[in-house]
Design an enzyme around this catalytic site. Structure first.
Site, PDB file in Angstrom:
ATOM      1  N   HIS A  18       0.847  -1.190   0.000  1.00 39.67           N
ATOM      2  CA  HIS A  18       0.000   0.000   0.000  1.00 39.67           C
ATOM      3  C   HIS A  18       0.884   1.242   0.000  1.00 39.67           C
ATOM      4  O   HIS A  18       2.119   1.128  -0.031  1.00 39.67           O
ATOM      5  CB  HIS A  18      -0.978  -0.030   1.180  1.00 39.67           C
ATOM      6  CG  HIS A  18      -0.329  -0.162   2.530  1.00 39.67           C
ATOM      7  ND1 HIS A  18       0.511   0.787   3.048  1.00 39.67           N
ATOM      8  CD2 HIS A  18      -0.386  -1.150   3.457  1.00 39.67           C
ATOM      9  CE1 HIS A  18       0.939   0.410   4.238  1.00 39.67           C
ATOM     10  NE2 HIS A  18       0.413  -0.781   4.516  1.00 39.67           N
ATOM     11  N   HIS A  21       3.946   1.641   2.419  1.00 39.01           N
ATOM     12  CA  HIS A  21       5.203   0.997   1.997  1.00 39.01           C
ATOM     13  C   HIS A  21       5.863   1.831   0.891  1.00 39.01           C
ATOM     14  O   HIS A  21       7.076   1.994   0.858  1.00 39.01           O
ATOM     15  CB  HIS A  21       4.933  -0.408   1.456  1.00 39.01           C
ATOM     16  CG  HIS A  21       4.151  -1.292   2.377  1.00 39.01           C
ATOM     17  ND1 HIS A  21       3.002  -1.924   1.997  1.00 39.01           N
ATOM     18  CD2 HIS A  21       4.361  -1.641   3.666  1.00 39.01           C
ATOM     19  CE1 HIS A  21       2.534  -2.637   3.014  1.00 39.01           C
ATOM     20  NE2 HIS A  21       3.332  -2.471   4.044  1.00 39.01           N
ATOM     21  N   CYS A 128       1.352 -10.014  20.909  1.00 34.14           N
ATOM     22  CA  CYS A 128       0.500  -9.439  19.860  1.00 34.14           C
ATOM     23  C   CYS A 128       1.015  -9.914  18.515  1.00 34.14           C
ATOM     24  O   CYS A 128       2.151  -9.593  18.132  1.00 34.14           O
ATOM     25  CB  CYS A 128       0.516  -7.908  19.915  1.00 34.14           C
ATOM     26  SG  CYS A 128      -0.313  -7.196  18.484  1.00 34.14           S
ATOM     27  N   CYS A 131       1.909  -7.056  15.981  1.00 31.72           N
ATOM     28  CA  CYS A 131       3.242  -6.457  16.153  1.00 31.72           C
ATOM     29  C   CYS A 131       4.335  -7.515  16.077  1.00 31.72           C
ATOM     30  O   CYS A 131       5.497  -7.185  15.924  1.00 31.72           O
ATOM     31  CB  CYS A 131       3.384  -5.784  17.508  1.00 31.72           C
ATOM     32  SG  CYS A 131       2.343  -4.384  17.794  1.00 31.72           S
ATOM     33  N   CYS A 145      -3.671  -4.446  22.439  1.00 31.00           N
ATOM     34  CA  CYS A 145      -2.507  -3.733  21.918  1.00 31.00           C
ATOM     35  C   CYS A 145      -2.984  -2.397  21.351  1.00 31.00           C
ATOM     36  O   CYS A 145      -3.958  -2.356  20.601  1.00 31.00           O
ATOM     37  CB  CYS A 145      -1.872  -4.578  20.821  1.00 31.00           C
ATOM     38  SG  CYS A 145      -0.727  -3.667  19.791  1.00 31.00           S
ATOM     39  N   HIS A 148      -3.015  -2.583  17.560  1.00 28.16           N
ATOM     40  CA  HIS A 148      -3.902  -3.571  16.938  1.00 28.16           C
ATOM     41  C   HIS A 148      -5.080  -3.898  17.865  1.00 28.16           C
ATOM     42  O   HIS A 148      -5.184  -5.023  18.369  1.00 28.16           O
ATOM     43  CB  HIS A 148      -3.115  -4.856  16.608  1.00 28.16           C
ATOM     44  CG  HIS A 148      -1.962  -4.611  15.697  1.00 28.16           C
ATOM     45  ND1 HIS A 148      -0.672  -4.408  16.150  1.00 28.16           N
ATOM     46  CD2 HIS A 148      -1.911  -4.501  14.348  1.00 28.16           C
ATOM     47  CE1 HIS A 148       0.117  -4.191  15.114  1.00 28.16           C
ATOM     48  NE2 HIS A 148      -0.598  -4.243  14.011  1.00 28.16           N
ATOM     49  N   LYS A 294      -6.448   5.939  10.497  1.00 29.55           N
ATOM     50  CA  LYS A 294      -5.386   4.975  10.242  1.00 29.55           C
ATOM     51  C   LYS A 294      -5.780   4.172   9.000  1.00 29.55           C
ATOM     52  O   LYS A 294      -6.940   3.806   8.844  1.00 29.55           O
ATOM     53  CB  LYS A 294      -5.286   4.054  11.463  1.00 29.55           C
ATOM     54  CG  LYS A 294      -4.034   3.237  11.464  1.00 29.55           C
ATOM     55  CD  LYS A 294      -3.908   2.389  12.711  1.00 29.55           C
ATOM     56  CE  LYS A 294      -2.688   1.542  12.558  1.00 29.55           C
ATOM     57  NZ  LYS A 294      -2.808   0.178  12.768  1.00 29.55           N
ATOM     58  N   LYS A 297      -7.454  -2.226   6.361  1.00 25.85           N
ATOM     59  CA  LYS A 297      -8.342  -3.006   5.510  1.00 25.85           C
ATOM     60  C   LYS A 297      -9.771  -2.926   6.014  1.00 25.85           C
ATOM     61  O   LYS A 297     -10.701  -2.742   5.238  1.00 25.85           O
ATOM     62  CB  LYS A 297      -7.895  -4.470   5.557  1.00 25.85           C
ATOM     63  CG  LYS A 297      -7.311  -4.958   4.265  1.00 25.85           C
ATOM     64  CD  LYS A 297      -7.217  -6.467   4.360  1.00 25.85           C
ATOM     65  CE  LYS A 297      -6.335  -7.045   3.310  1.00 25.85           C
ATOM     66  NZ  LYS A 297      -6.023  -8.437   3.577  1.00 25.85           N
TER      67      LYS A 297
HETATM   68  N1  MSP Z   1       8.384  -6.506   8.553  1.00 23.79           N
HETATM   69  C1  MSP Z   1       8.487  -5.405   9.423  1.00 23.79           C
HETATM   70  C2  MSP Z   1       9.802  -4.662   9.203  1.00 23.79           C
HETATM   71  C3  MSP Z   1      11.043  -5.464   9.364  1.00 23.79           C
HETATM   72  S1  MSP Z   1      12.455  -4.542   8.967  1.00 23.79           S
HETATM   73  C4  MSP Z   1      13.729  -5.429   9.522  1.00 23.79           C
HETATM   74  C5  MSP Z   1       7.342  -4.434   9.174  1.00 23.79           C
HETATM   75  N2  MSP Z   1       6.727  -4.535   7.994  1.00 23.79           N
HETATM   76  S2  MSP Z   1       5.492  -3.620   7.505  1.00 23.79           S
HETATM   77  O1  MSP Z   1       5.041  -4.213   6.278  1.00 23.79           O
HETATM   78  O2  MSP Z   1       4.529  -3.488   8.541  1.00 23.79           O
HETATM   79  O3  MSP Z   1       6.097  -2.236   7.157  1.00 23.79           O
HETATM   80  C6  MSP Z   1       6.232  -1.196   8.085  1.00 23.79           C
HETATM   81  C7  MSP Z   1       6.842  -0.004   7.375  1.00 23.79           C
HETATM   82  O4  MSP Z   1       6.021   0.377   6.242  1.00 23.79           O
HETATM   83  C8  MSP Z   1       6.927   1.278   8.205  1.00 23.79           C
HETATM   84  O5  MSP Z   1       8.030   1.296   9.072  1.00 23.79           O
HETATM   85  C9  MSP Z   1       7.017   2.310   7.100  1.00 23.79           C
HETATM   86  O6  MSP Z   1       8.292   2.260   6.526  1.00 23.79           O
HETATM   87  C10 MSP Z   1       6.006   1.798   6.101  1.00 23.79           C
HETATM   88  N3  MSP Z   1       4.643   2.262   6.411  1.00 23.79           N
HETATM   89  C11 MSP Z   1       3.551   1.466   6.555  1.00 23.79           C
HETATM   90  N4  MSP Z   1       2.471   2.249   6.776  1.00 23.79           N
HETATM   91  C12 MSP Z   1       2.816   3.548   6.815  1.00 23.79           C
HETATM   92  C13 MSP Z   1       2.132   4.766   7.039  1.00 23.79           C
HETATM   93  N5  MSP Z   1       0.822   4.815   7.228  1.00 23.79           N
HETATM   94  N6  MSP Z   1       2.865   5.901   7.078  1.00 23.79           N
HETATM   95  C14 MSP Z   1       4.220   5.898   6.871  1.00 23.79           C
HETATM   96  N7  MSP Z   1       4.889   4.762   6.653  1.00 23.79           N
HETATM   97  C15 MSP Z   1       4.221   3.578   6.589  1.00 23.79           C
HETATM   98  O7  MSP Z   1       7.066  -3.633  10.035  1.00 23.79           O
END
Ligand code: MSP
Length: 473
Positions: A18, A21, A128, A131, A145, A148, A294, A297
């Site tokens: 999304h 990322h 959790c 997380c 959490c 979540h 936030k 889904k």
């Molecule tokens: N798999 C773990 C990370 C492991 S790194 C060794 C993880 N994955 S995640 O798919 O949840 O991705 C989290 C990351 O996605 C955030 O730290 C950020 O870089 C990005 N973001 C996801 N949603 C976001 C927002 N709503 N706003 C900004 N960044 C976002 O955590």
């Protein structure tokens, strides 16, 4: 700086990519492209990838009636194809199910075990799955959490291996305070420092009774905790990707504040325990909401990168993400705001300037900039653009470029070149085209295709009007 190793978090494959990322990955791509120009292609290593183990992924696969591996293969391909659509030029894509990564994780853990930083104990507490971590009592909000609220924490009591995080955190804190392990922005560093000072417990680094993951080398019934497995991707990638061993340690690690704690302390502690060099800078950007909520889904407000690209084009999507709010801050985005900004800055701003200038350029018999090397057009620091990039302020860098666009537009309106002819027209246009090429050169890391297109138009033998770069919405 001779080399630049930049990383994004590796994203969980429990869900499709999304724009959250995309936000981090586009920013990383901008830094990587900028440093490739500065240091040369070969001296930059841009790493991204997917985090494929853990209960969260296993549960998502079961829901879809697929094996975790099958499911991970599918979603990691989706990440790759989205990055391609967004013109993300990464150097290596790591997957934690890669057998070479698994082997390196085992070797690394064996080393910290041999170094005396691991012991066996019992963990009791609430876990959790969202997380992928244990929660302490004082973190719970209404028994759930805070991140979540819809996923009920599970009580677990199991034999685990523990990392001596308490002991390691003292060493880690020293590095953070000395600035040898830079955590940015400063406010986030302060938060981390106070949290470490408040006291840190040892942390469990294994799970018992699950199958989807990497077995501990010294006790194969225990599976490496998914966060340890994931953090080590940054390290294993330098050994797996061809000719990247010399890039260790990372120069810049980008992530959002949601996962800063893992990177600020656990990651650093692991490296200290293994006597490895520490990364230079960890930068935690903010988190954005969509229309004040936030992105989730269940709320049905998830925006996919593809949606943005379809609406605003690849470079439009990149521009809108980067300029939505300052890089280190939290922010709110909405499709309405994106469309307004697209029309103002891209359709009426940059797009219009290019269209007007190219239209008049058609009147020039001889283009003064034909075939000129665009690289040679870069000022030492185009009004501070580079400084802003180096200081992790991509939105500020773009603001400077957009002020240039506004100036060029204003000049156009004042000088009214469409009323001029021959030599007079040539003089005014020559200046405008020079400025536009400079603007394009500076736009390269942010909007690579648009920059190339502009340079191509104005370096052609004969200037021709292009079709609108950013059609109005
Ligand atoms: N798999 C773990 C990370 C492991 S790194 C060794 C993880 N994955 S995640 O798919 O949840 O991705 C989290 C990351 O996605 C955030 O730290 C950020 O870089 C990005 N973001 C996801 N949603 C976001 C927002 N709503 N706003 C900004 N960044 C976002 O955590």
């Amino acid at each position: 700086m001779k080399k630049f190793f930049i990383t994004t978090p590796i994203y969980y494959v429990n869900d499709e990519p999304h724009i959250g990322h995309a936000y981090t990955t586009v920013a990383a791509d901008v830094f990587a492209r900028y440093y490739r120009e500065k240091l040369g292609e070969k001296n930059v290593f841009f790493l991204t990838g997917t985090d494929e183990h853990g209960e969260k992924v296993a549960q998502a696969a079961t829901k879809q009636k697929k094996s975790p591996k099958e499911y991970a293969d599918e979603i990691s391909e989706k990440f790759k194809s989205v990055w391609k659509l967004l013109n993300i030029k990464y150097d290596y894509f790591i997957r934690t199910t890669d057998p070479e990564h698994e082997k390196i994780v085992q070797q690394f853990l064996q080393k910290i075990y041999d170094n005396g930083y691991v012991y066996k104990g019992v963990y009791k507490g609430l876990y959790c799955v969202g997380c992928e971590r244990f929660l302490s009592e004082d973190e719970l909000v209404d028994g759930a959490c805070p991140l979540h609220p819809n996923i009920k924490p599970i009580y677990k009591e199991e034999e685990n291996y523990f990392l001596k995080l308490k002991e390691l955190s003292e060493k880690a804190l020293k590095e953070i305070q000395k600035g040898t392990y830079k955590i940015l922005p400063q406010e986030r560093k302060n938060e981390i420092v106070s949290k470490i000072k408040a006291g840190v417990n040892d942390v469990s680094i294994s799970r018992f009774g699950i199958k989807w993951g990497i077995p501990l080398p010294w006790d194969k019934e225990h599976i490496v905790y998914v966060w340890i497995d994931a953090l080590l991707n940054y390290y294993s990638a330098t050994k797996i990707a061809p000719e990247k061993a010399t890039f260790w340690p990372p120069d810049l690690q980008l992530l959002a504040k949601d996962i800063l704690w893992f990177h600020a302390l656990l990651w650093e502690a692991l490296l200290i325990a293994a006597e490895e060099k520490l990364p230079e800078t960890i930068f935690a950007h903010g988190f954005f909401t969509i229309d004040g909520q936030k992105m989730s889904k269940s709320l049905g407000n998830v925006i996919s990168p593809k949606q943005l690209i379809d609406a605003y084009g690849v470079d439009g999507a990149r521009y809108l993400l980067l300029t939505a709010f300052p890089f280190g801050n939290d922010g709110d985005v909405s499709l309405k705001k994106f469309t307004e900004k697209y029309n103002a800055d891209l359709a009426n701003g940059l797009g219009n300037l290019i269209a007007r200038t190219a239209k008049l350029g058609e009147r020039l018999d001889n283009n003064p900039y034909k075939r000129q090397e665009a690289g040679g057009m870069r000022h030492e620091d185009f009004n501070g653009v580079e400084k802003k990039i180096i200081n992790y302020q991509p939105e500020e860098a773009l603001k400077i470029i957009w002020n240039k666009i506004k100036d060029a537009d204003k000049k156009f309106n004042e000088e009214k070149p469409w009323e001029l002819e021959n030599e007079k027209l040539e003089i005014v246009l020559k200046d405008s085209i020079k400025e536009i090429i400079e603007i394009a050169v500076n736009l390269k890391p942010f909007m690579p295709q648009t920059a190339e297109k502009i340079i191509e138009i104005f370096r052609a033998e004969k200037i021709e009007s292009p079709s609108p770069l950013f059609p109005r919405k």
